[in-house]
Design a protein around this motif. Structure first.
Motif, PDB file in Angstrom:
ATOM      1  N   SER A   1      -3.849  -3.550  -2.929  1.00 34.39           N
ATOM      2  CA  SER A   1      -3.778  -4.243  -4.201  1.00 34.39           C
ATOM      3  C   SER A   1      -3.913  -5.734  -3.979  1.00 34.39           C
ATOM      4  O   SER A   1      -3.594  -6.261  -2.927  1.00 34.39           O
ATOM      5  CB  SER A   1      -2.436  -3.952  -4.896  1.00 34.39           C
ATOM      6  OG  SER A   1      -1.381  -4.394  -4.086  1.00 34.39           O
TER       7      SER A   1
ATOM      8  N   GLU B   1       4.342   2.078  -2.427  1.00 29.03           N
ATOM      9  CA  GLU B   1       3.882   2.591  -3.711  1.00 29.03           C
ATOM     10  C   GLU B   1       4.914   2.290  -4.793  1.00 29.03           C
ATOM     11  O   GLU B   1       6.067   2.707  -4.702  1.00 29.03           O
ATOM     12  CB  GLU B   1       3.655   4.105  -3.627  1.00 29.03           C
ATOM     13  CG  GLU B   1       3.055   4.712  -4.872  1.00 29.03           C
ATOM     14  CD  GLU B   1       1.590   4.341  -5.063  1.00 29.03           C
ATOM     15  OE1 GLU B   1       1.135   4.301  -6.212  1.00 29.03           O
ATOM     16  OE2 GLU B   1       0.911   4.092  -4.048  1.00 29.03           O
TER      17      GLU B   1
ATOM     18  N   GLY C   1       1.068   0.921  -8.839  1.00 24.48           N
ATOM     19  CA  GLY C   1       0.109   1.067  -7.755  1.00 24.48           C
ATOM     20  C   GLY C   1       0.684   0.607  -6.424  1.00 24.48           C
ATOM     21  O   GLY C   1       1.897   0.446  -6.263  1.00 24.48           O
ATOM     22  N   GLU C   2      -0.206   0.411  -5.464  1.00 26.78           N
ATOM     23  CA  GLU C   2       0.219   0.050  -4.119  1.00 26.78           C
ATOM     24  C   GLU C   2       0.378  -1.461  -3.981  1.00 26.78           C
ATOM     25  O   GLU C   2      -0.475  -2.227  -4.404  1.00 26.78           O
ATOM     26  CB  GLU C   2      -0.805   0.547  -3.100  1.00 26.78           C
ATOM     27  CG  GLU C   2      -0.832   2.068  -2.983  1.00 26.78           C
ATOM     28  CD  GLU C   2      -1.953   2.545  -2.078  1.00 26.78           C
ATOM     29  OE1 GLU C   2      -3.024   1.920  -2.093  1.00 26.78           O
ATOM     30  OE2 GLU C   2      -1.752   3.545  -1.381  1.00 26.78           O
TER      31      GLU C   2
ATOM     32  N   ARG D   1       0.969  -4.528  -1.217  1.00 26.99           N
ATOM     33  CA  ARG D   1       0.882  -4.870   0.195  1.00 26.99           C
ATOM     34  C   ARG D   1       1.790  -6.068   0.463  1.00 26.99           C
ATOM     35  O   ARG D   1       1.784  -7.041  -0.279  1.00 26.99           O
ATOM     36  CB  ARG D   1      -0.559  -5.184   0.596  1.00 26.99           C
ATOM     37  CG  ARG D   1      -1.225  -6.218  -0.268  1.00 26.99           C
ATOM     38  CD  ARG D   1      -2.664  -6.477   0.182  1.00 26.99           C
ATOM     39  NE  ARG D   1      -3.414  -7.214  -0.809  1.00 26.99           N
ATOM     40  CZ  ARG D   1      -3.372  -8.514  -0.988  1.00 26.99           C
ATOM     41  NH1 ARG D   1      -2.600  -9.253  -0.233  1.00 26.99           N
ATOM     42  NH2 ARG D   1      -4.106  -9.090  -1.929  1.00 26.99           N
TER      43      ARG D   1
ATOM     44  N   ARG E   1      -0.901  -7.654 -10.500  1.00 28.23           N
ATOM     45  CA  ARG E   1      -2.010  -7.644  -9.546  1.00 28.23           C
ATOM     46  C   ARG E   1      -3.325  -7.545 -10.297  1.00 28.23           C
ATOM     47  O   ARG E   1      -3.406  -6.998 -11.384  1.00 28.23           O
ATOM     48  CB  ARG E   1      -1.848  -6.497  -8.542  1.00 28.23           C
ATOM     49  CG  ARG E   1      -1.547  -5.169  -9.208  1.00 28.23           C
ATOM     50  CD  ARG E   1      -1.063  -4.132  -8.235  1.00 28.23           C
ATOM     51  NE  ARG E   1       0.117  -4.546  -7.509  1.00 28.23           N
ATOM     52  CZ  ARG E   1       1.342  -4.534  -8.027  1.00 28.23           C
ATOM     53  NH1 ARG E   1       1.537  -4.141  -9.256  1.00 28.23           N
ATOM     54  NH2 ARG E   1       2.361  -4.920  -7.315  1.00 28.23           N
TER      55      ARG E   1
ATOM     56  N   SER F   1      -6.643  -2.997  -7.365  1.00 26.11           N
ATOM     57  CA  SER F   1      -6.113  -2.234  -6.247  1.00 26.11           C
ATOM     58  C   SER F   1      -7.160  -1.234  -5.783  1.00 26.11           C
ATOM     59  O   SER F   1      -8.027  -0.802  -6.563  1.00 26.11           O
ATOM     60  CB  SER F   1      -4.827  -1.503  -6.639  1.00 26.11           C
ATOM     61  OG  SER F   1      -5.074  -0.531  -7.638  1.00 26.11           O
ATOM     62  N   CYS F   2      -7.090  -0.888  -4.508  1.00 26.91           N
ATOM     63  CA  CYS F   2      -7.952   0.126  -3.908  1.00 26.91           C
ATOM     64  C   CYS F   2      -7.050   1.171  -3.285  1.00 26.91           C
ATOM     65  O   CYS F   2      -6.269   0.858  -2.385  1.00 26.91           O
ATOM     66  CB  CYS F   2      -8.878  -0.492  -2.864  1.00 26.91           C
ATOM     67  SG  CYS F   2      -9.970   0.702  -2.040  1.00 26.91           S
TER      68      CYS F   2
ATOM     69  N   GLU G   1     -11.660  -5.934  -3.548  1.00 32.96           N
ATOM     70  CA  GLU G   1     -11.281  -4.522  -3.595  1.00 32.96           C
ATOM     71  C   GLU G   1     -12.347  -3.630  -2.960  1.00 32.96           C
ATOM     72  O   GLU G   1     -12.020  -2.649  -2.280  1.00 32.96           O
ATOM     73  CB  GLU G   1     -10.987  -4.097  -5.028  1.00 32.96           C
ATOM     74  CG  GLU G   1      -9.848  -4.853  -5.692  1.00 32.96           C
ATOM     75  CD  GLU G   1      -8.559  -4.840  -4.886  1.00 32.96           C
ATOM     76  OE1 GLU G   1      -8.356  -3.906  -4.074  1.00 32.96           O
ATOM     77  OE2 GLU G   1      -7.745  -5.770  -5.047  1.00 32.96           O
TER      78      GLU G   1
END
Length: 243
Positions: free
Chosen positions: A2, A18, A22-23, A25, A175, A178-179, A206
């Motif tokens: 993200s 998580e 979303g995720e 980092r 954010r 995100s990927c 991303e």
């Protein structure tokens, strides 16, 4: 992966966690210390500070045990920013593709939205703040679905010779994109507030996570191979991230 609201320093290690949206980092800062701790930086991002020789697995376990705290901090930060930055009355200023526009509100039985001549014109059945906010999100979602896929296709062709990733859009609190580990990309509809050079930076950022699911030198080299001015573009992300 993200993308937080602000550019992150280059760290060799990161922890993925998580959360609801979303995720997230979180970079790891190794120090001469005995304990591991999470810190909120001035820009609202997070950092883990850990002993030099502490195994990364222990650090991950610590961060994962603090998921609820991280979510609470994100919600608190976004609630404070939103209260200061955004208003939803007639004449309130919101950005679209880097330019300021005034809201022109109209009461109507059916939702309608258009942009032009310095105005974002919104028609909705109620004109209270929550209803206008939801109507405005619907406008940005529509524009994201129309305008962002072509940017993804353009930059994907510059980077890879592979199938396009799954692409989704939503309002996100903290954010820009995100990927996911399975290769899907999520983009924040608030990107439509930013100028095109900044939008393209987020898209490229991303997409590059499809090749490098981290923020290693190799990742930044790939970003720089198509956007050598990516740092300047990242600094253009000054518009509000959430609603």
């Amino acid at each position: 992966m993200s993308l937080l609201k602000t550019a992150q320093p280059l760290f060799a290690e990161e922890v993925l966690v998580e959360l609801e949206v979303g995720e997230l980092r979180i970079p790891v800062q190794r120090q001469s210390r005995k304990t591991v701790a999470l810190h909120v930086l001035r820009d609202g991002s997070f950092e883990v500070r850990a002993p030099n020789r502490l195994p990364i697995g222990v650090i991950r376990s610590f961060v994962h045990s603090r998921r609820d705290w991280l979510q609470e901090r994100l919600d608190s930060l976004e609630a404070g920013e939103g209260a200061l930055a955004l208003q939803y009355h007639d004449g309130a200023v919101h950005h679209f593709l880097g330019e300021p526009y005034k809201l022109k509100l109209m009461a109507a039985t059916r939702w309608f939205a258009s942009v032009g001549d310095g105005e974002i014109r919104l028609a909705t059945n109620k004109l209270d703040e929550l209803s206008v906010c939801k109507a405005l999100q619907k406008f940005y979602l529509r524009e994201a679905e129309v305008r962002l896929p072509e940017r993804v296709v353009f930059w994907h062709r510059r980077l890879f010779n592979r199938d396009l990733p799954e692409l989704k859009f939503r309002a996100m609190r903290s954010r820009w994109g995100s990927c996911a580990s399975h290769g899907g990309i999520m983009l924040n509809i608030s990107l439509l507030r930013a100028p095109l050079p900044a939008i393209d930076y987020v898209v490229v950022h991303e997409l590059c996570h499809l090749q490098h699911f981290d923020h290693s030198p190799a990742f930044h080299a790939l970003v720089g191979s198509v956007l050598p001015d990516w740092k300047a573009r990242a600094e253009l992300l000054t518009v509000p991230c959430g609603f």
